[in-house]
Design a protein around this motif. Structure first.
Motif, PDB file in Angstrom:
ATOM      1  N   ALA A 195     -89.787   4.017  19.845  1.00 44.26           N
ATOM      2  CA  ALA A 195     -88.938   4.422  20.968  1.00 44.26           C
ATOM      3  C   ALA A 195     -89.976   4.853  22.527  1.00 44.26           C
ATOM      4  CB  ALA A 195     -89.194   6.147  20.528  1.00 44.26           C
ATOM      5  N   ALA A 196     -91.066   5.069  22.725  1.00 46.33           N
ATOM      6  CA  ALA A 196     -91.048   4.396  23.717  1.00 46.33           C
ATOM      7  C   ALA A 196     -90.826   3.325  24.835  1.00 46.33           C
ATOM      8  CB  ALA A 196     -93.001   4.572  24.267  1.00 46.33           C
ATOM      9  N   MET A 197     -90.957   2.415  24.323  1.00 48.94           N
ATOM     10  CA  MET A 197     -90.258   0.942  24.600  1.00 48.94           C
ATOM     11  C   MET A 197     -89.477   0.847  25.133  1.00 48.94           C
ATOM     12  SD  MET A 197     -93.119  -1.390  22.911  1.00 48.94           S
ATOM     13  CE  MET A 197     -92.619  -2.737  23.091  1.00 48.94           C
ATOM     14  N   THR A 221     -95.141  -1.061  32.216  1.00 49.04           N
ATOM     15  CA  THR A 221     -96.143  -0.887  31.793  1.00 49.04           C
ATOM     16  C   THR A 221     -96.184  -0.876  31.060  1.00 49.04           C
ATOM     17  OG1 THR A 221     -97.758   0.522  33.418  1.00 49.04           O
ATOM     18  CG2 THR A 221     -96.728  -1.473  34.472  1.00 49.04           C
ATOM     19  N   ILE A 222     -97.042  -0.976  30.218  1.00 46.10           N
ATOM     20  CA  ILE A 222     -98.156  -0.848  29.210  1.00 46.10           C
ATOM     21  C   ILE A 222     -98.732   0.513  29.247  1.00 46.10           C
ATOM     22  CG2 ILE A 222    -100.355  -2.193  29.240  1.00 46.10           C
ATOM     23  CD1 ILE A 222    -100.375  -2.849  26.048  1.00 46.10           C
ATOM     24  N   TYR A 223     -99.303   0.969  30.428  1.00 46.06           N
ATOM     25  CA  TYR A 223     -99.649   2.485  30.917  1.00 46.06           C
ATOM     26  C   TYR A 223     -98.827   2.977  30.333  1.00 46.06           C
ATOM     27  CZ  TYR A 223    -103.585  -1.290  32.537  1.00 46.06           C
ATOM     28  OH  TYR A 223    -104.421  -2.167  32.667  1.00 46.06           O
ATOM     29  N   VAL A 233    -101.295   0.378  21.288  1.00 45.41           N
ATOM     30  CA  VAL A 233     -99.553  -0.383  21.515  1.00 45.41           C
ATOM     31  C   VAL A 233    -100.114  -1.638  21.300  1.00 45.41           C
ATOM     32  CG1 VAL A 233     -98.350  -0.612  24.146  1.00 45.41           C
ATOM     33  CG2 VAL A 233     -99.334   1.830  23.246  1.00 45.41           C
ATOM     34  N   SER A 234    -100.700  -2.474  21.509  1.00 42.80           N
ATOM     35  CA  SER A 234    -101.325  -3.485  21.413  1.00 42.80           C
ATOM     36  C   SER A 234    -100.797  -3.823  20.376  1.00 42.80           C
ATOM     37  CB  SER A 234    -102.864  -3.940  22.105  1.00 42.80           C
ATOM     38  OG  SER A 234    -102.998  -5.778  22.493  1.00 42.80           O
ATOM     39  N   TYR A 269     -89.400  -1.328  28.297  1.00 41.54           N
ATOM     40  CA  TYR A 269     -90.352  -1.892  28.249  1.00 41.54           C
ATOM     41  C   TYR A 269     -90.258  -3.841  27.707  1.00 41.54           C
ATOM     42  CZ  TYR A 269     -95.334  -3.450  27.503  1.00 41.54           C
ATOM     43  OH  TYR A 269     -96.453  -4.383  28.416  1.00 41.54           O
ATOM     44  N   ARG A 270     -90.474  -4.938  28.158  1.00 42.64           N
ATOM     45  CA  ARG A 270     -90.910  -6.013  27.373  1.00 42.64           C
ATOM     46  C   ARG A 270     -92.232  -6.676  27.933  1.00 42.64           C
ATOM     47  NH1 ARG A 270     -85.640  -8.082  26.425  1.00 42.64           N
ATOM     48  NH2 ARG A 270     -86.279 -10.514  27.028  1.00 42.64           N
TER      49      ARG A 270
END
Length: 335
Positions: A38-40, A3-5, A18-19, A45-46
């Protein structure tokens, strides 16, 4: 599914940051952007495209409506548009209008229903009034190969009259006086303009216009074949033939050979468009270069500038055709 969190936590930044990275809605420090990306990547994360669309009020998709999906002409146009948008991180949705008013309208409505941010339209059957009304609804779009007086800043077109003039002028310079002309459908503006250029070249050479030397084709190979048969059946003597596009020229060349004519010794032929097949006909086809790939690229740049406010080089709205001399036209031997 990450998730985005989780992205926010791993990158050590806020959800808002992030947004901003995902939606590119405001500047973010490069080092911060790299941490988020890098975290994504680490989490796999997509971003949810629907959520991104709601957040940015953009779908990052552009609708393209063309007359047909087959053939080298439209392939070159669509490829150049898609490549320009892909570089900019945008995607395209494509529909075909088949030169029919109802189908073109349906295609436009379909693309709008997919929340496209803008439209690139190669339309021939819908009226100028319809397009002006579309503009009044504040729907961003750009036209290719169409001139609408009220929409000049968003029309990208070719000087088709000059193209028809250059094709005919070449043959006249080579000594040809018995000319035939295979046009596109004459309800289409580009076909009319190319034929007007042909007539202008005849007029300047002091030659009378003979309606029997015109055959109205369809921009397909069969139209070129039918044109050759028409001229032969009517007993109209020809030393040279102008075709309003390369597909018809290819069909004319095939039919002429089947009728026992040698090209270019007995019949010189010139086309229009300079699509890929013109390099591979035998003999290689003389033609008029229609820079449709460059025009498609320019339409994409218009959208990137006017809709996405991206800085672009100066936009070019009117393109000029060029004469391409190859092997299918020769100087007429003097008696």
């Amino acid at each position: 599914m990450p998730t985005i969190y989780e992205v926010s936590k791993l990158a050590g930044v806020s959800l808002a940051t992030v947004s901003r990275v995902m939606n590119n809605t405001s500047p973010v420090r490069e080092s911060t952007r790299k941490k988020v990306e890098a975290a994504m990547a680490e989490l796999g994360y997509r971003p949810n495209s629907i959520a991104r669309s709601l957040a940015s009020n953009r779908s990052d998709s552009i609708g393209i409506l063309v007359s047909e999906l087959h053939g080298p002409f439209y392939g070159a146009m669509i490829s150049s548009i898609e490549a320009e948008f892909r570089t900019a991180g945008k995607h395209v949705i494509i529909a075909a209008g088949h030169s029919e008013e109802a189908t073109e309208r349906d295609g436009i409505e379909f693309l709008l229903s997919r929340n496209c941010d803008a439209l690139i339209l190669h339309v021939e059957a819908v009226s100028d009034e319809y397009l002006v009304q579309l503009k009044a609804k504040e729907i961003p779009f750009v036209l290719i190969n169409r001139q609408v007086p009220q929409l000049q800043p968003q029309c990208i077109s070719l000087n088709n009259k000059l193209g028809g003039y250059l094709a005919t002028q070449l043959l006249l310079r080579q000594g040809h006086r018995q000319l035939g002309y295979i046009s596109g459908p004459l309800w289409k503006t580009d076909a009319q303009d190319r034929y007007r250029g042909h007539q202008l070249a005849l007029q300047e050479a002091g030659l009378d216009w003979d309606p029997k030397r015109l055959f109205e084709g369809d921009y397909h190979e069969d139209g070129g074949s039918a044109g050759i048969r028409y001229f032969l059946q009517q007993g109209i003597p020809l030393t040279a033939l102008i075709c309003a596009n390369d597909e018809m020229a290819s069909g004319a060349m095939t039919e002429a050979r089947e009728q026992g004519l040698f090209i270019p010794q007995q019949l010189s032929i010139i086309g229009f468009d300079n699509v890929m097949l013109s390099h591979y006909t035998y003999p290689k086809l003389s033609t008029i270069d229609y820079p449709i790939a460059a025009m498609g690229q320019m339409a994409a740049r218009w959208v990137l500038k006017e809709v996405y406010q991206q800085k672009q080089p100066e936009l070019q709205l009117v393109f000029e055709p060029r004469l391409i001399e190859r092997d299918s036209c020769v100087v007429l031997p003097q008696p």
